[in-house]
Scaffold this motif. Sequence first.
Motif, PDB file in Angstrom:
ATOM      1  N   TRP A 277      12.309   2.768  -1.377  1.00 35.65           N
ATOM      2  CA  TRP A 277      12.280   3.624  -0.194  1.00 35.65           C
ATOM      3  C   TRP A 277      12.114   5.088  -0.563  1.00 35.65           C
ATOM      4  O   TRP A 277      12.770   5.595  -1.474  1.00 35.65           O
ATOM      5  CB  TRP A 277      13.557   3.437   0.611  1.00 35.65           C
ATOM      6  N   THR A 278      11.235   5.779   0.158  1.00 38.21           N
ATOM      7  CA  THR A 278      11.131   7.236   0.116  1.00 38.21           C
ATOM      8  C   THR A 278      10.947   7.711   1.546  1.00 38.21           C
ATOM      9  O   THR A 278      10.449   6.976   2.411  1.00 38.21           O
ATOM     10  CB  THR A 278       9.937   7.726  -0.730  1.00 38.21           C
ATOM     11  N   ALA A 279      11.341   8.924   1.811  1.00 39.26           N
ATOM     12  CA  ALA A 279      11.183   9.476   3.154  1.00 39.26           C
ATOM     13  C   ALA A 279       9.706   9.538   3.536  1.00 39.26           C
ATOM     14  O   ALA A 279       9.332   9.234   4.677  1.00 39.26           O
ATOM     15  CB  ALA A 279      11.809  10.870   3.220  1.00 39.26           C
TER      16      ALA A 279
ATOM     17  N   GLU B  41      15.992   2.122   9.195  1.00 42.90           N
ATOM     18  CA  GLU B  41      15.205   2.139   7.958  1.00 42.90           C
ATOM     19  C   GLU B  41      15.619   1.019   7.010  1.00 42.90           C
ATOM     20  O   GLU B  41      15.011   0.846   5.946  1.00 42.90           O
ATOM     21  CB  GLU B  41      15.349   3.492   7.258  1.00 42.90           C
ATOM     22  N   LYS B  42      16.627   0.218   7.397  1.00 43.98           N
ATOM     23  CA  LYS B  42      17.143  -0.860   6.556  1.00 43.98           C
ATOM     24  C   LYS B  42      17.059  -2.204   7.281  1.00 43.98           C
ATOM     25  O   LYS B  42      17.051  -2.262   8.513  1.00 43.98           O
ATOM     26  CB  LYS B  42      18.609  -0.598   6.187  1.00 43.98           C
ATOM     27  N   LEU B  43      17.036  -3.270   6.497  1.00 45.54           N
ATOM     28  CA  LEU B  43      17.132  -4.616   7.051  1.00 45.54           C
ATOM     29  C   LEU B  43      18.565  -4.903   7.485  1.00 45.54           C
ATOM     30  O   LEU B  43      19.520  -4.377   6.906  1.00 45.54           O
ATOM     31  CB  LEU B  43      16.722  -5.655   6.002  1.00 45.54           C
TER      32      LEU B  43
ATOM     33  N   ASP C 179       0.844  -1.198   0.000  1.00 48.02           N
ATOM     34  CA  ASP C 179       0.000   0.000   0.000  1.00 48.02           C
ATOM     35  C   ASP C 179       0.877   1.245   0.000  1.00 48.02           C
ATOM     36  O   ASP C 179       0.531   2.261  -0.618  1.00 48.02           O
ATOM     37  CB  ASP C 179      -0.896   0.009   1.244  1.00 48.02           C
ATOM     38  N   ILE C 180       2.027   1.161   0.683  1.00 45.73           N
ATOM     39  CA  ILE C 180       2.919   2.305   0.807  1.00 45.73           C
ATOM     40  C   ILE C 180       3.807   2.466  -0.421  1.00 45.73           C
ATOM     41  O   ILE C 180       3.940   3.571  -0.962  1.00 45.73           O
ATOM     42  CB  ILE C 180       3.789   2.160   2.075  1.00 45.73           C
TER      43      ILE C 180
ATOM     44  N   GLY D 186      14.748   0.096   3.370  1.00 41.58           N
ATOM     45  CA  GLY D 186      15.741   1.031   2.864  1.00 41.58           C
ATOM     46  C   GLY D 186      16.749   0.322   1.975  1.00 41.58           C
ATOM     47  O   GLY D 186      17.057  -0.855   2.187  1.00 41.58           O
ATOM     48  N   ASP D 187      17.267   1.007   0.972  1.00 41.19           N
ATOM     49  CA  ASP D 187      18.190   0.449  -0.022  1.00 41.19           C
ATOM     50  C   ASP D 187      17.499  -0.463  -1.024  1.00 41.19           C
ATOM     51  O   ASP D 187      18.160  -1.096  -1.847  1.00 41.19           O
ATOM     52  CB  ASP D 187      19.352  -0.324   0.620  1.00 41.19           C
TER      53      ASP D 187
END
Length: 422
Positions: A353-355, A391-393, A299-300, A348-349
């Motif tokens: 990803w967006t802020a 924000e990253k795995l 959804d995001i 993230g990466d």
Amino acid sequence: MTTNKIVFAAPLAAALLAVAATTATPAAAHGTPWHSAWGASPQTATHTDWFPNWSEEGFRNQSVRQVIRAGAQGSELRVRLSNTYGKTPLRLTGATVAKSAGGAAVRPETVRTLRFGGKGAVTVPAGAELSSDAVTLPVQAFEQLTVTFYFQDPTGPATFHNVAMGTTFRADGDHLRDAAADAFSAPGNQSFSWYYLAGIDVRGAGAPGPRRGAVVTFGDSLTDGFGATPGADRRYSDALAGRLAAQGTPRPVINAGIGGNKVLNDSACYGESALHRFRRDALGRPDTGTVIVLEGTNDIVQPDGPQDRCTTGPRVTAQEIIAGYRELIREAHARGVRIIGATIPPYGDSGYWTAQGDEIRGEVNRWIRTAGAYDAVVDVDRAVADPQHPEKLKAEFAFADRLHLNDAGYRAMAEAVDLNTL
């Protein structure tokens, strides 16, 4: 949320006994409740680049052999077929079930003919699901079973499940009772999706008791297991089932993930939304006791990626996703089913990803953790995120696309579940 392509990986008395073993359950066993042993969520036929599949072409004068892992034991079983998205009736000429001998091979002494109302052939109406008669075949939890369908007439586009993370085989002609894999070994006769196979249920000796309802893991490709080793049963649902068994409290864990699925909006490629399919895929099983919901990433991220027939859809807010969760919670509680919320892991990466998207993810996760709306919470986000870069795995958990997890990541997801909350 599926991105990368993967290449996977006798004497007369004995004869009479063999025939008897293929017949339906004796009347004395009727009335015994069924328990879920395996399931997959159906999708409409569609082209997919990541896993090329046979759903659009369907089958004609072909046998389709599919291997699954049972999640519960029992002395009898039944197989459920789905023509949920068929536009015309589906004519099944015949079907068998057997214990796997690896790949497309089966153990010949275990082959059982599936019957439907006592008949070997059956027609499944468009939009319908149908269960076979019960057959006697003792099954152990975590044992691999093989279901073979034969379609003599054209099926048309096939109801299927795209991201099987296992191999399905096909062969021209009727090979329902073939023990060897030879007929299924030709190039192009392997697929990484399941077709018309909706579930397997068990009952009888060894089946789960009434207080141990199935756990349904409901979600997107993180539940489907994209990124795990193909054919190795290393999704987080598999690891969770293993933990329950190791603790001495075995329960079937049924995977109801669909790769790319969204909470709020349907997709031509990724199935009906969670809101539209929850009642069928999570609550519509014979013994659902608990549902774990892990969904919302698509959804995001999908509205910010390239738009095509698969990903098209409006941008959504955290509050809209949360409203969707509340509806799922209401439906589960109305059925007396326990529902657990899982936080959305980072990506993230990944290229997605967006802020702005990460802000939405953070707001959704805060609600899951603190609102008290779910009966319990699994903090997947904190279990797999890099503590230095949340924000990253974690690198050791990330699949190549940095969006999905690998075997270790899915195991970490399962280990984040407090078994006492199920």
